[in-house]
Design a protein around this motif. Sequence first.
Motif, PDB file in Angstrom:
ATOM      1  N   UNK A   1       0.808  -1.232   0.000  1.00  0.00           N
ATOM      2  CA  UNK A   1       0.000   0.000   0.000  1.00  0.00           C
ATOM      3  C   UNK A   1       0.838   1.278   0.000  1.00  0.00           C
ATOM      4  N   UNK A   2       2.134   1.161  -0.321  1.00  0.00           N
ATOM      5  CA  UNK A   2       2.947   2.351  -0.509  1.00  0.00           C
ATOM      6  C   UNK A   2       2.682   2.909  -1.910  1.00  0.00           C
ATOM      7  N   UNK A   3       3.034   4.185  -2.115  1.00  0.00           N
ATOM      8  CA  UNK A   3       2.790   4.778  -3.438  1.00  0.00           C
ATOM      9  C   UNK A   3       3.750   4.220  -4.482  1.00  0.00           C
ATOM     10  N   UNK A   4       4.888   3.683  -4.020  1.00  0.00           N
ATOM     11  CA  UNK A   4       5.820   3.036  -4.942  1.00  0.00           C
ATOM     12  C   UNK A   4       5.539   1.535  -4.952  1.00  0.00           C
ATOM     13  N   UNK A   5       5.633   0.934  -6.109  1.00  0.00           N
ATOM     14  CA  UNK A   5       5.088  -0.414  -6.314  1.00  0.00           C
ATOM     15  C   UNK A   5       6.051  -1.539  -5.975  1.00  0.00           C
ATOM     16  N   UNK A   6       7.337  -1.272  -5.757  1.00  0.00           N
ATOM     17  CA  UNK A   6       8.306  -2.327  -5.475  1.00  0.00           C
ATOM     18  C   UNK A   6       9.366  -1.788  -4.534  1.00  0.00           C
ATOM     19  N   UNK A   7      10.067  -2.680  -3.804  1.00  0.00           N
ATOM     20  CA  UNK A   7      11.158  -2.207  -2.935  1.00  0.00           C
ATOM     21  C   UNK A   7      12.220  -1.442  -3.709  1.00  0.00           C
ATOM     22  N   UNK A   8      12.521  -1.885  -4.941  1.00  0.00           N
ATOM     23  CA  UNK A   8      13.526  -1.170  -5.738  1.00  0.00           C
ATOM     24  C   UNK A   8      13.107   0.285  -5.970  1.00  0.00           C
ATOM     25  N   UNK A   9      11.812   0.493  -6.259  1.00  0.00           N
ATOM     26  CA  UNK A   9      11.331   1.851  -6.505  1.00  0.00           C
ATOM     27  C   UNK A   9      11.287   2.657  -5.211  1.00  0.00           C
ATOM     28  N   UNK A  10      10.982   2.000  -4.089  1.00  0.00           N
ATOM     29  CA  UNK A  10      10.989   2.693  -2.798  1.00  0.00           C
ATOM     30  C   UNK A  10      12.355   3.307  -2.530  1.00  0.00           C
ATOM     31  N   UNK A  11      13.423   2.493  -2.745  1.00  0.00           N
ATOM     32  CA  UNK A  11      14.756   2.950  -2.376  1.00  0.00           C
ATOM     33  C   UNK A  11      15.433   3.755  -3.482  1.00  0.00           C
ATOM     34  N   UNK A  12      14.700   4.015  -4.564  1.00  0.00           N
ATOM     35  CA  UNK A  12      15.139   5.035  -5.507  1.00  0.00           C
ATOM     36  C   UNK A  12      14.698   6.422  -5.032  1.00  0.00           C
ATOM     37  N   UNK A  13      13.757   6.441  -4.073  1.00  0.00           N
ATOM     38  CA  UNK A  13      13.201   7.703  -3.604  1.00  0.00           C
ATOM     39  C   UNK A  13      13.557   8.023  -2.155  1.00  0.00           C
ATOM     40  N   UNK A  14      14.189   7.098  -1.441  1.00  0.00           N
ATOM     41  CA  UNK A  14      14.613   7.375  -0.077  1.00  0.00           C
ATOM     42  C   UNK A  14      15.806   6.476   0.267  1.00  0.00           C
ATOM     43  N   UNK A  15      16.501   6.828   1.335  1.00  0.00           N
ATOM     44  CA  UNK A  15      17.661   6.056   1.774  1.00  0.00           C
ATOM     45  C   UNK A  15      17.194   4.772   2.442  1.00  0.00           C
ATOM     46  N   UNK A  16      17.773   3.645   2.057  1.00  0.00           N
ATOM     47  CA  UNK A  16      17.407   2.363   2.642  1.00  0.00           C
ATOM     48  C   UNK A  16      18.516   1.807   3.516  1.00  0.00           C
ATOM     49  N   UNK A  17      18.167   1.394   4.753  1.00  0.00           N
ATOM     50  CA  UNK A  17      19.135   0.830   5.690  1.00  0.00           C
ATOM     51  C   UNK A  17      18.660  -0.549   6.152  1.00  0.00           C
ATOM     52  N   UNK A  18      19.592  -1.506   6.176  1.00  0.00           N
ATOM     53  CA  UNK A  18      19.296  -2.890   6.581  1.00  0.00           C
ATOM     54  C   UNK A  18      20.053  -3.184   7.883  1.00  0.00           C
ATOM     55  N   UNK A  19      19.398  -3.025   9.057  1.00  0.00           N
ATOM     56  CA  UNK A  19      20.089  -3.287  10.323  1.00  0.00           C
ATOM     57  C   UNK A  19      20.325  -4.781  10.523  1.00  0.00           C
TER      58      UNK A  19
END
Length: 402
Positions: A331-349
Amino acid sequence: MSATTTATAADPLELFRRYTIEGKTIEYLDADGNPSDLLKAATVRFGEDASFPRDTPTRYSRGNSDSDQYTLSALLHFFSHRDQSFYEYMKTTNTLGLQTVSFSDRGSLLDYITGKTDKFGGADNATAVAGEKHASSDAAGDGRRTRLRTGETDGAGGESGLSADSANDVAREVMRRERSLVSTSSALSSGKSFAHVQDLIKELFPSKSAVDAKNKASSASGSKAENGASRRKSSHRKRRDPIIVVPAAATAMLNMYNIQELLQNHNFVDNRALLEQGGQKPREIFVEHVMPSTGQNMRFRVVDSVQDFGEADWNSLVCVFTQGAAWQFKNWIWKSPEEVFQNCLGMYPKHQDEQPKESTRTWGISPLDIERNKRHMDRATVVGLWSSIEQFMARNKPDFFM
């Protein structure tokens, strides 16, 4: 063939990558041509293929600058110390006087050198990506966004519309037209006038003559002052807080129970201990942080749900923590994780000795390595995290600094 001629015709980054993947030996030679170690070496030799001066610049750019590249010695030293924590590695490089590979570049650089991916964060890759995006925009005549890559075929089996040379030409033209919106210097030197401050001081702390003059002022001037104050309050209300999103799962390494302790106090606490204490999960958290480059005290809003997000909230999103579960982005406006992290910084703890999930390799996220037992290492980890967030905001959301 001389060493100079061989080095000119070869690419040190590609040779380093090929020799790493194939397990070949890279030699270090001193000024007399005798075997040495990296610190005393004058030349790096890749067998019979080529030789380079130790500090030759490579094509791998530092941060967002295509004019500042990592040197060959920096990449070689980083790779030989890749298992160290970022804090220990940073101390070593500072002691030896070598370039430090930044916290945000570590994961992508390591994946490229070891052959896990063919893409990297250098200037050449940025050019190719820019060319693909420009080609996609031109090709979408029917309203659909179609990504064209060099050498791909279209749906009818024909060649795509851009050759490798023309794609690069388009990318160079796009990059030529880009302009920097904000830099450290421009943020510190805003060019705004503060001449009105003196008038405000006189208004707040008036002398006796000023009080008399104010009593004689017309109602019109009083109305004007009220309007000015109202505009200043309205401007303050419009300022947005940058948003950080953490996983909602109780089993996530970082969530709403322990994220504030990490970001604000530089201390990692296992959330299971907090859950056993019966604490209630907060709906949102506010964390204040001083940006080192500008000295600006900025407030960040931390949430674990985007259910009530509006357009302004999505535009304020700067960082997302993930445990590698794709359902987090339902339900995010971006359709895939790849597209999400093209628009914000992604961190994997994750813990220092763990490997990220294989499914996250293509997401474009960076690992956040946390020691299992060495809590004194948390401060260096969090300093690196804030540095990555600030760099991302300066590149992609500079309006937060204005």
